[in-house]
Design a protein around this motif. Structure first.
Motif, PDB file in Angstrom:
ATOM      1  N   UNK A   4     110.627  78.775  65.405  1.00  0.00           N
ATOM      2  CA  UNK A   4     111.811  77.965  65.134  1.00  0.00           C
ATOM      3  C   UNK A   4     111.774  76.685  65.946  1.00  0.00           C
ATOM      4  N   UNK A   5     112.432  75.647  65.423  1.00  0.00           N
ATOM      5  CA  UNK A   5     112.608  74.397  66.167  1.00  0.00           C
ATOM      6  C   UNK A   5     113.812  74.476  67.088  1.00  0.00           C
ATOM      7  N   UNK A   6     114.623  75.523  66.914  1.00  0.00           N
ATOM      8  CA  UNK A   6     115.733  75.820  67.817  1.00  0.00           C
ATOM      9  C   UNK A   6     116.787  74.721  67.856  1.00  0.00           C
ATOM     10  N   UNK A   7     117.166  74.210  66.679  1.00  0.00           N
ATOM     11  CA  UNK A   7     118.291  73.284  66.625  1.00  0.00           C
ATOM     12  C   UNK A   7     119.550  74.002  67.086  1.00  0.00           C
ATOM     13  N   UNK A   8     120.488  73.239  67.661  1.00  0.00           N
ATOM     14  CA  UNK A   8     121.705  73.857  68.186  1.00  0.00           C
ATOM     15  C   UNK A   8     122.938  73.501  67.371  1.00  0.00           C
ATOM     16  N   UNK A   9     122.786  72.668  66.341  1.00  0.00           N
ATOM     17  CA  UNK A   9     123.915  72.362  65.478  1.00  0.00           C
ATOM     18  C   UNK A   9     124.855  71.312  66.010  1.00  0.00           C
ATOM     19  N   UNK A  10     124.375  70.454  66.912  1.00  0.00           N
ATOM     20  CA  UNK A  10     125.228  69.390  67.457  1.00  0.00           C
ATOM     21  C   UNK A  10     124.961  68.051  66.770  1.00  0.00           C
ATOM     22  N   UNK A  11     124.471  68.133  65.529  1.00  0.00           N
ATOM     23  CA  UNK A  11     124.148  66.923  64.786  1.00  0.00           C
ATOM     24  C   UNK A  11     122.670  66.624  64.733  1.00  0.00           C
ATOM     25  N   UNK A  12     121.843  67.445  65.423  1.00  0.00           N
ATOM     26  CA  UNK A  12     120.405  67.201  65.422  1.00  0.00           C
ATOM     27  C   UNK A  12     119.808  67.371  64.027  1.00  0.00           C
ATOM     28  N   UNK A  13     120.353  68.314  63.249  1.00  0.00           N
ATOM     29  CA  UNK A  13     119.857  68.506  61.886  1.00  0.00           C
ATOM     30  C   UNK A  13     120.219  67.311  60.997  1.00  0.00           C
ATOM     31  N   UNK A  14     121.395  66.745  61.208  1.00  0.00           N
ATOM     32  CA  UNK A  14     121.815  65.574  60.432  1.00  0.00           C
ATOM     33  C   UNK A  14     120.919  64.378  60.759  1.00  0.00           C
ATOM     34  N   UNK A  15     120.577  64.221  62.032  1.00  0.00           N
ATOM     35  CA  UNK A  15     119.700  63.126  62.438  1.00  0.00           C
ATOM     36  C   UNK A  15     118.334  63.243  61.777  1.00  0.00           C
ATOM     37  N   UNK A  16     117.824  64.460  61.672  1.00  0.00           N
ATOM     38  CA  UNK A  16     116.521  64.670  61.033  1.00  0.00           C
ATOM     39  C   UNK A  16     116.597  64.289  59.563  1.00  0.00           C
ATOM     40  N   UNK A  17     117.641  64.728  58.871  1.00  0.00           N
ATOM     41  CA  UNK A  17     117.788  64.393  57.451  1.00  0.00           C
ATOM     42  C   UNK A  17     117.867  62.883  57.272  1.00  0.00           C
ATOM     43  N   UNK A  32     121.745  70.108  49.073  1.00  0.00           N
ATOM     44  CA  UNK A  32     120.320  70.328  49.363  1.00  0.00           C
ATOM     45  C   UNK A  32     120.106  70.490  50.858  1.00  0.00           C
ATOM     46  N   UNK A  33     120.732  69.637  51.654  1.00  0.00           N
ATOM     47  CA  UNK A  33     120.564  69.697  53.100  1.00  0.00           C
ATOM     48  C   UNK A  33     121.105  71.016  53.668  1.00  0.00           C
ATOM     49  N   UNK A  34     122.253  71.462  53.171  1.00  0.00           N
ATOM     50  CA  UNK A  34     122.863  72.688  53.685  1.00  0.00           C
ATOM     51  C   UNK A  34     122.050  73.926  53.350  1.00  0.00           C
ATOM     52  N   UNK A  35     121.301  73.888  52.255  1.00  0.00           N
ATOM     53  CA  UNK A  35     120.514  75.046  51.829  1.00  0.00           C
ATOM     54  C   UNK A  35     119.071  74.985  52.329  1.00  0.00           C
ATOM     55  N   UNK A  36     118.765  74.022  53.164  1.00  0.00           N
ATOM     56  CA  UNK A  36     117.413  73.870  53.689  1.00  0.00           C
ATOM     57  C   UNK A  36     117.331  74.502  55.065  1.00  0.00           C
ATOM     58  N   UNK A  37     116.651  75.628  55.153  1.00  0.00           N
ATOM     59  CA  UNK A  37     116.554  76.367  56.408  1.00  0.00           C
ATOM     60  C   UNK A  37     115.193  76.251  57.072  1.00  0.00           C
ATOM     61  N   UNK A  38     114.151  75.974  56.282  1.00  0.00           N
ATOM     62  CA  UNK A  38     112.801  75.947  56.834  1.00  0.00           C
ATOM     63  C   UNK A  38     112.160  74.576  56.613  1.00  0.00           C
TER      64      UNK A  38
END
Length: 247
Positions: A4-17, A32-38
């Motif tokens: 895992x990349x170990x995102x913590x959900x503080x906006x890091x996933x949004x920054x990647x997108x 699409x973004x919400x259903x992307x887990x891997x």
């Protein structure tokens, strides 16, 4: 250890997108973004939406390899350099410092290279500071307090002093002992990762790119956001709760 990349959900996933959309010139929906887990699922979205997907086999990795080969020749490596040439060939050229060589290789080739790393890396799922430094510091403090009966004021001073020493030690270790990432074993592997880190530069010269180029560009984005040092696969998840133990 979980893959895992170990995102913590503080906006890091949004920054990647956001960076993925900007780098590849695509637009992903919220669904699409919400259903992307891997990482594999995100890569598939890039391939579906990228305007050049399936239309070319032009390879930015080859462009990066030719530039690196030419630069290494000018830096003093004699003989043929192929994609299978071991990365240890860098030991043959001056200066002796890998940091200086890495900087010269990047500047002379005009490419962005993967970051150097220290020989002993922390687990990707554990913050390095809390993995060993803090328990060690508090263990030492406990022994000192028990042995000498230090007052509360002096305990605070001693704690701050030991924390400063630990942080300085970590910085010096990083500054002096950096080396080529252990996952990179050949010049060809260096070229592929370099093409990913230099994706924006290379696509200004050649608008077309191969699927492998987009994969390494994606992993470069992820490494830039997370500092992930080990391998990234299609099964690597963004959040630890979606991960299975790595094989």
């Amino acid at each position: 250890m979980k893959d895992t990349l170990n995102f913590v959900g503080d906006g890091d996933d949004v920054d990647v997108i956001y960076d993925v959309e900007r780098t590849f010139g695509i637009k992903l929906t919220d669904a699409e973004a919400e259903q992307t887990w891997t990482v594999g699922q995100l890569y598939d979205l890039i391939e579906v939406n990228h305007p050049n997907a399936g239309r070319t086999q032009a390879c930015l990795g080859q462009m990066a390899f030719y530039r690196l080969r030419r630069t290494l020749n000018t830096m003093g490596i004699e003989g043929e350099i192929t994609p299978q040439t071991p990365i240890s060939v860098l030991e043959r050229i001056e200066p002796r410092s890998i940091v200086a060589k890495w900087r010269q290789l990047a500047q002379s080739s005009g490419l962005d290279l993967p970051s150097l790393e220290t020989p002993f890396q922390r687990s990707e799922s554990e913050p390095g500071l809390f993995r060993w430094r803090v328990p060690f510091i508090f263990g030492v403090l406990g022994c000192i307090w028990a042995a000498f009966g230090i007052s509360l004021e002096n305990r605070v001073v001693l704690l701050l002093l030991l924390l400063a020493v630990a942080l300085c030690f970590g910085f010096v270790w990083w500054l002096i002992f950096r080396t080529v990432p252990r996952r990179i074993l050949t010049i060809g592997e260096l070229a592929r990762e370099t093409a990913g880190f230099s994706f924006a530069k290379l696509t200004t010269e050649n608008k077309e790119c191969a699927p492998s180029d987009r994969w390494f560009a994606l992993t470069a984005i992820l490494r830039g956001h997370t500092g992930h040092k080990t391998g990234i696969t299609r099964q690597t998840t963004f959040f630890a709760e979606h991960a299975r133990p790595a094989a």
